[in-house]
Design an enzyme around this catalytic site. Structure first.
Site, short mmCIF file in Angstrom:
data_model
loop_
_atom_site.label_atom_id
_atom_site.label_comp_id
_atom_site.label_asym_id
_atom_site.label_seq_id
_atom_site.Cartn_x
_atom_site.Cartn_y
_atom_site.Cartn_z
N ALA A 29 0.79 -1.12 0.05
CA ALA A 29 -0.09 -0.02 -0.06
C ALA A 29 0.93 1.28 -0.17
O ALA A 29 2.10 1.13 -0.08
CB ALA A 29 -0.96 -0.01 1.35
N ASN A 30 0.36 2.44 0.26
CA ASN A 30 0.89 3.59 0.28
C ASN A 30 0.25 4.56 0.99
O ASN A 30 -1.02 4.20 1.54
CB ASN A 30 1.22 4.19 -1.42
N ARG A 31 0.84 5.89 1.37
CA ARG A 31 0.27 6.72 2.40
C ARG A 31 -0.89 7.44 2.20
O ARG A 31 -1.20 8.46 2.71
CB ARG A 31 1.32 7.52 3.05
N ALA A 95 -3.35 7.63 -5.59
CA ALA A 95 -1.92 7.05 -5.68
C ALA A 95 -2.00 5.26 -6.03
O ALA A 95 -2.17 4.75 -4.98
CB ALA A 95 -1.47 7.40 -4.38
#
Ligand code: C5P
Length: 217
Positions: A29-31, A95
């Protein structure tokens, strides 16, 4: 009409991160919090548009008057976007994970005291670039770019590479991701509109005003 400048328009927004599963309990995942994309969807709805919001996994309430489609992975997002077209405007704020694992383990991976597993990654589809070359390309296609240096130059390159009309570039070297404020540059073919740092809701409102102006030309 002055009050609802996007009345009669369909606006498509992607927002949030994607989650790419590794096994039944783990993912890449990402932020991304989804806040900026949700704020844009909300602002477009307030401006009178019909809004489809394709959202990755986030903890945010659906803005009033917005049709929300929840997805998990980049490939699910790509399919949801395809199904949501045609649209007059698409704003790709998500994102999207660049890579996913080439296979997903059916069972939870075990430690078993041996060497840690190596993850083999494969590239995800680029949703923005795919929409840009599709027969259903929206007349105004907007991408986002998170950069940590040479923000405007990289955004201009990205605009050309992905065949987007505008790239909204932000400097994410600070705590923009997950934060409530954003400072962006709207990079277009002939100019750059640089906005000071402000709440993500204000960025959304100004961007939607610019979109309405562009569609009215
Ligand atoms: O190449 P980069 O990830 O920096 O591009 C960012 C822009 O492209 C954003 O608008 C993002 O939503 C979009 N994108 C996409 N699909 C991907 C990767 C990025 O739509 N797989």
């Amino acid at each position: 009409a002055a009050h609802r400048p996007l009345f009669g328009r369909h606006v498509l927004v992607t927002a949030g991160p994607t989650h790419e599963p590794i096994d039944p309990v783990r993912y890449i995942a990402n932020r991304s919090s989804g806040k900026q994309g949700f704020a844009i969807a909300a602002a477009a709805a307030r401006a009178g548009a019909r809004v489809t919001l394709v959202a990755g996994p986030v903890h945010l309430a659906t803005p009033p008057g917005v049709d929300r489609v929840d997805v998990e992975t980049a490939r699910e997002m790509a399919e949801a976007v395809r199904q949501a077209l045609p649209a007059d405007v698409a704003i790709m704020v998500a994102a999207v994970a660049d890579w996913r694992t080439s296979t997903v383990a059916e069972e939870k991976m075990k430690k078993r005291g041996s060497a840690p597993p190596a993850l083999l990654l494969t590239e995800n589809p680029d949703i923005l670039a795919t929409v840009a070359t599709s027969t259903q390309r929206p007349s105004l296609l907007i991408g986002f770019a998170a950069e940590t240096q040479d923000v405007i130059r990289h955004a201009q390159e990205k605009r050309l590479r992905k065949q987007a009309d505008w790239i909204v570039a932000n400097d994410v070297s600070g705590d923009v991701m997950g934060g409530d404020a954003n400072a962006v540059h709207i990079v277009r073919a002939d100019d750059v509109v640089s906005l000071p740092e402000m709440p993500k809701e204000d960025v959304a409102r100004i961007l939607v005003e610019r979109i309405a102006d562009a569609l009215a030309l």
